[in-house]
Design a protein around this motif. Structure first.
Motif, PDB file in Angstrom:
ATOM      1  N   ASN A 252     -87.269  22.830  31.552  1.00  0.00           N
ATOM      2  CA  ASN A 252     -88.130  23.996  31.700  1.00  0.00           C
ATOM      3  C   ASN A 252     -89.397  23.729  30.890  1.00  0.00           C
ATOM      4  O   ASN A 252     -89.310  23.422  29.704  1.00  0.00           O
ATOM      5  CB  ASN A 252     -87.401  25.233  31.175  1.00  0.00           C
ATOM      6  N   PRO A 253     -90.579  23.861  31.480  1.00  0.00           N
ATOM      7  CA  PRO A 253     -91.803  23.559  30.740  1.00  0.00           C
ATOM      8  C   PRO A 253     -92.028  24.478  29.545  1.00  0.00           C
ATOM      9  O   PRO A 253     -92.752  24.140  28.627  1.00  0.00           O
ATOM     10  CB  PRO A 253     -92.912  23.714  31.767  1.00  0.00           C
ATOM     11  N   GLU A 254     -91.387  25.653  29.526  1.00  0.00           N
ATOM     12  CA  GLU A 254     -91.546  26.570  28.406  1.00  0.00           C
ATOM     13  C   GLU A 254     -90.561  26.284  27.271  1.00  0.00           C
ATOM     14  O   GLU A 254     -90.640  26.899  26.222  1.00  0.00           O
ATOM     15  CB  GLU A 254     -91.374  28.008  28.886  1.00  0.00           C
ATOM     16  N   THR A 255     -89.635  25.371  27.473  1.00  0.00           N
ATOM     17  CA  THR A 255     -88.656  25.039  26.444  1.00  0.00           C
ATOM     18  C   THR A 255     -89.341  24.263  25.329  1.00  0.00           C
ATOM     19  O   THR A 255     -90.008  23.264  25.582  1.00  0.00           O
ATOM     20  CB  THR A 255     -87.518  24.181  27.041  1.00  0.00           C
ATOM     21  N   PRO A 256     -89.196  24.714  24.080  1.00  0.00           N
ATOM     22  CA  PRO A 256     -89.825  23.979  22.977  1.00  0.00           C
ATOM     23  C   PRO A 256     -89.205  22.593  22.827  1.00  0.00           C
ATOM     24  O   PRO A 256     -87.989  22.442  22.867  1.00  0.00           O
ATOM     25  CB  PRO A 256     -89.552  24.853  21.759  1.00  0.00           C
ATOM     26  N   GLN A 257     -90.057  21.602  22.663  1.00  0.00           N
ATOM     27  CA  GLN A 257     -89.591  20.232  22.548  1.00  0.00           C
ATOM     28  C   GLN A 257     -89.405  19.802  21.099  1.00  0.00           C
ATOM     29  O   GLN A 257     -88.656  18.881  20.821  1.00  0.00           O
ATOM     30  CB  GLN A 257     -90.578  19.284  23.248  1.00  0.00           C
TER      31      GLN A 257
ATOM     32  N   ASP B 295     -92.809  23.492  17.760  1.00  0.00           N
ATOM     33  CA  ASP B 295     -93.001  24.318  18.957  1.00  0.00           C
ATOM     34  C   ASP B 295     -92.128  25.563  18.891  1.00  0.00           C
ATOM     35  O   ASP B 295     -92.553  26.655  19.273  1.00  0.00           O
ATOM     36  CB  ASP B 295     -92.650  23.536  20.223  1.00  0.00           C
TER      37      ASP B 295
ATOM     38  N   GLY C 165     -93.518  29.470  18.762  1.00  0.00           N
ATOM     39  CA  GLY C 165     -93.130  30.430  19.785  1.00  0.00           C
ATOM     40  C   GLY C 165     -92.352  31.617  19.245  1.00  0.00           C
ATOM     41  O   GLY C 165     -92.109  32.582  19.970  1.00  0.00           O
TER      42      GLY C 165
ATOM     43  N   THR D 229     -93.901  35.296  19.524  1.00  0.00           N
ATOM     44  CA  THR D 229     -93.841  35.805  20.894  1.00  0.00           C
ATOM     45  C   THR D 229     -92.423  36.244  21.227  1.00  0.00           C
ATOM     46  O   THR D 229     -92.208  37.309  21.813  1.00  0.00           O
ATOM     47  CB  THR D 229     -94.301  34.719  21.894  1.00  0.00           C
TER      48      THR D 229
END
Length: 91
Positions: free
Chosen positions: A22-27, A31, A35, A38
């Motif tokens: 998922n592109p919104e998953t913190p790597q 990150d 996040g 939010t």
């Protein structure tokens, strides 16, 4: 082993969903920390609502058990999961 349509992930259900990124998953941990505000803004109201709801349900169930099952007496058997005058924590 490819499934119908040439998609190797098709037909694998939740396993395929978990294995795709998922592109919104913190790597990184940074990150994740960036996040957090939010996440807090979007989740805190539902966490508070859930906590208040659970507290109200627990309170009502405690009163119901005391009133119905034990007829409102302070003569509760030891180990019972309700609060009394002598036992504030439960049982």
């Amino acid at each position: 082993m490819e499934a119908r349509g040439g998609d190797p992930q098709a037909g694998r259900g939740w396993v395929a969903a978990l294995s795709t990124s998922n592109p919104e998953t913190p790597q990184t941990f940074g990150d994740l920390l960036r996040g957090f505000p939010t996440f807090l803004r979007t989740s805190l109201p539902s966490v508070i609502a859930s906590a208040v709801t659970a507290g109200v349900v627990g309170y009502v169930l405690n009163i119901w058990i005391m009133a119905v099952k034990y007829q409102g007496t302070n003569d509760i058997p030891k180990g019972t999961p309700v609060t009394t005058g002598d036992n504030l924590l439960g049982g």
